[in-house]
Design an enzyme around this catalytic site. Structure first.
Site, mmCIF file in Angstrom:
data_model
loop_
_atom_site.group_PDB
_atom_site.id
_atom_site.type_symbol
_atom_site.label_atom_id
_atom_site.label_comp_id
_atom_site.label_asym_id
_atom_site.label_seq_id
_atom_site.Cartn_x
_atom_site.Cartn_y
_atom_site.Cartn_z
ATOM 1 N N TYR A 1 53.243 38.933 38.562
ATOM 2 C CA TYR A 1 52.804 38.497 37.235
ATOM 3 C C TYR A 1 53.946 38.606 36.239
ATOM 4 O O TYR A 1 54.797 39.496 36.346
ATOM 5 C CB TYR A 1 51.691 39.411 36.704
ATOM 6 C CG TYR A 1 50.319 39.189 37.302
ATOM 7 C CD1 TYR A 1 49.482 38.191 36.822
ATOM 8 C CD2 TYR A 1 49.857 40.005 38.326
ATOM 9 C CE1 TYR A 1 48.222 38.011 37.351
ATOM 10 C CE2 TYR A 1 48.591 39.826 38.870
ATOM 11 C CZ TYR A 1 47.779 38.831 38.370
ATOM 12 O OH TYR A 1 46.534 38.653 38.905
ATOM 13 N N TYR B 1 49.363 40.458 46.310
ATOM 14 C CA TYR B 1 50.264 41.499 45.798
ATOM 15 C C TYR B 1 49.690 42.890 46.077
ATOM 16 O O TYR B 1 48.485 43.066 46.163
ATOM 17 C CB TYR B 1 50.553 41.308 44.304
ATOM 18 C CG TYR B 1 49.346 41.318 43.380
ATOM 19 C CD1 TYR B 1 48.778 42.516 42.953
ATOM 20 C CD2 TYR B 1 48.796 40.126 42.917
ATOM 21 C CE1 TYR B 1 47.696 42.521 42.098
ATOM 22 C CE2 TYR B 1 47.709 40.120 42.061
ATOM 23 C CZ TYR B 1 47.159 41.330 41.654
ATOM 24 O OH TYR B 1 46.077 41.332 40.814
ATOM 25 N N ARG C 1 45.872 42.957 47.054
ATOM 26 C CA ARG C 1 44.843 42.061 46.530
ATOM 27 C C ARG C 1 44.906 40.729 47.267
ATOM 28 O O ARG C 1 45.987 40.174 47.466
ATOM 29 C CB ARG C 1 45.069 41.760 45.039
ATOM 30 C CG ARG C 1 44.922 42.903 44.038
ATOM 31 C CD ARG C 1 43.544 43.506 43.912
ATOM 32 N NE ARG C 1 42.377 42.687 44.180
ATOM 33 C CZ ARG C 1 41.779 41.835 43.354
ATOM 34 N NH1 ARG C 1 42.239 41.669 42.140
ATOM 35 N NH2 ARG C 1 40.698 41.175 43.707
ATOM 36 N N HIS D 1 44.129 35.376 44.315
ATOM 37 C CA HIS D 1 43.009 35.162 43.392
ATOM 38 C C HIS D 1 43.516 34.609 42.075
ATOM 39 O O HIS D 1 44.683 34.764 41.715
ATOM 40 C CB HIS D 1 42.253 36.469 43.146
ATOM 41 C CG HIS D 1 43.106 37.538 42.520
ATOM 42 N ND1 HIS D 1 43.947 38.338 43.246
ATOM 43 C CD2 HIS D 1 43.281 37.899 41.226
ATOM 44 C CE1 HIS D 1 44.596 39.162 42.431
ATOM 45 N NE2 HIS D 1 44.214 38.916 41.195
ATOM 46 N N HIS E 1 42.268 34.743 37.993
ATOM 47 C CA HIS E 1 41.341 35.336 37.018
ATOM 48 C C HIS E 1 40.799 34.230 36.108
ATOM 49 O O HIS E 1 41.556 33.357 35.664
ATOM 50 C CB HIS E 1 42.060 36.377 36.162
ATOM 51 C CG HIS E 1 42.573 37.551 36.942
ATOM 52 N ND1 HIS E 1 41.851 38.709 37.119
ATOM 53 C CD2 HIS E 1 43.738 37.743 37.606
ATOM 54 C CE1 HIS E 1 42.550 39.564 37.846
ATOM 55 N NE2 HIS E 1 43.713 39.002 38.158
HETATM 56 FE FE FE2 Z 1 45.111 39.834 39.509
#
Ligand code: FE2
Length: 233
Positions: free
Chosen positions: A105, A144, A154, A157, A159
């Site tokens: 991110y 990640y 995770r 995905h 959000h």
């Molecule tokens: Fe996330």
């Protein structure tokens, strides 16, 4: 407005505290919530100016470009927003945020040892049209690691945040990809009740796939009723 809604069926949503998802143990309320009546400004207050949402805002492969195209597998994510009777909801502001193709991110607290992409910011938004349809172009996010438990990763995905017509009507959830082996190990995905989990997984769609450009995924969001999409509390 909020008082007039069909009551939410909480059995389709994750509990406030889900022990396998560590941080809910600290932040989840343990006492019954006290209902507060929404004030007029919360119910009717505008959440954004319509003019502020531009055409590029829904194309994450373009809205962060500096010197080229972002890396990764291009995808189109689209679907409808529906109410409990299956009626499409127009004029719903949808915001998305996601990791880049390498699973990183653009955020100061993200220390994952994976490259940032100078041409990808990972944020976008759009407003549903008269048929309740939204559409984003982006790249498939990478998995990640996170520190919830040993060897925790995770699943891929995106959000999602949905705003209704007022500031007080916001819903937040996550969209996953079909066939992701990490789903079986992810406490956030598993915190959604078993019968409702599959509603968080998008469907590959050849109809939405753009020839020689991007793969299509369909993700329908249902706000109320028996088919409602699990939301984060
Ligand atoms: Fe996330």
């Amino acid at each position: 407005m909020t008082d007039a809604f069909t009551p939410r069926d909480w059995s389709a949503h994750p509990p406030y505290v889900f022990p396998g998802y560590k941080s809910t143990r600290l932040r989840g309320p343990t006492k019954p919530l006290i209902p507060l009546k929404a004030t007029l400004s919360e119910v009717t207050g505008p959440v954004y100016g319509h003019e502020a949402v531009g055409a590029l805002d829904s194309d994450l492969t373009r809205n962060g470009r500096r010197n080229g195209e972002p890396l990764g597998e291009r995808i189109i994510v689209t679907g409808r927003v529906l109410d409990e009777a299956g009626r499409p909801l127009r004029n719903t502001l949808i915001e998305v945020w996601q990791a880049n193709a390498a699973g990183r991110y653009v955020h100061v607290t993200d220390r994952h040892d994976a490259p940032l992409d100078p041409n990808f910011l990972g944020g976008g938004r759009c407003v549903t049209d008269d048929a309740g349809v939204y559409r984003f172009t982006t790249v498939r996010p990478g998995a990640y690691p996170w520190r919830n438990h040993a060897n925790a990763w995770r699943p891929c995905h995106i959000h999602f945040s949905l705003f209704g017509n007022g500031l007080a009507s916001r819903l937040v959830t996550q969209m996953y990809f079909p066939g992701d082996p990490l789903l079986a190990y992810d406490p956030i995905f598993l915190s959604a009740p078993e019968g409702a989990r599959d509603r968080l997984i998008s469907r590959f769609s050849l109809d939405d796939t753009q020839e020689a450009y991007a793969l299509g995924y369909d993700f329908e969001i249902v706000l109320r009723g028996p088919g409602q999409t699990p939301m984060e509390r």
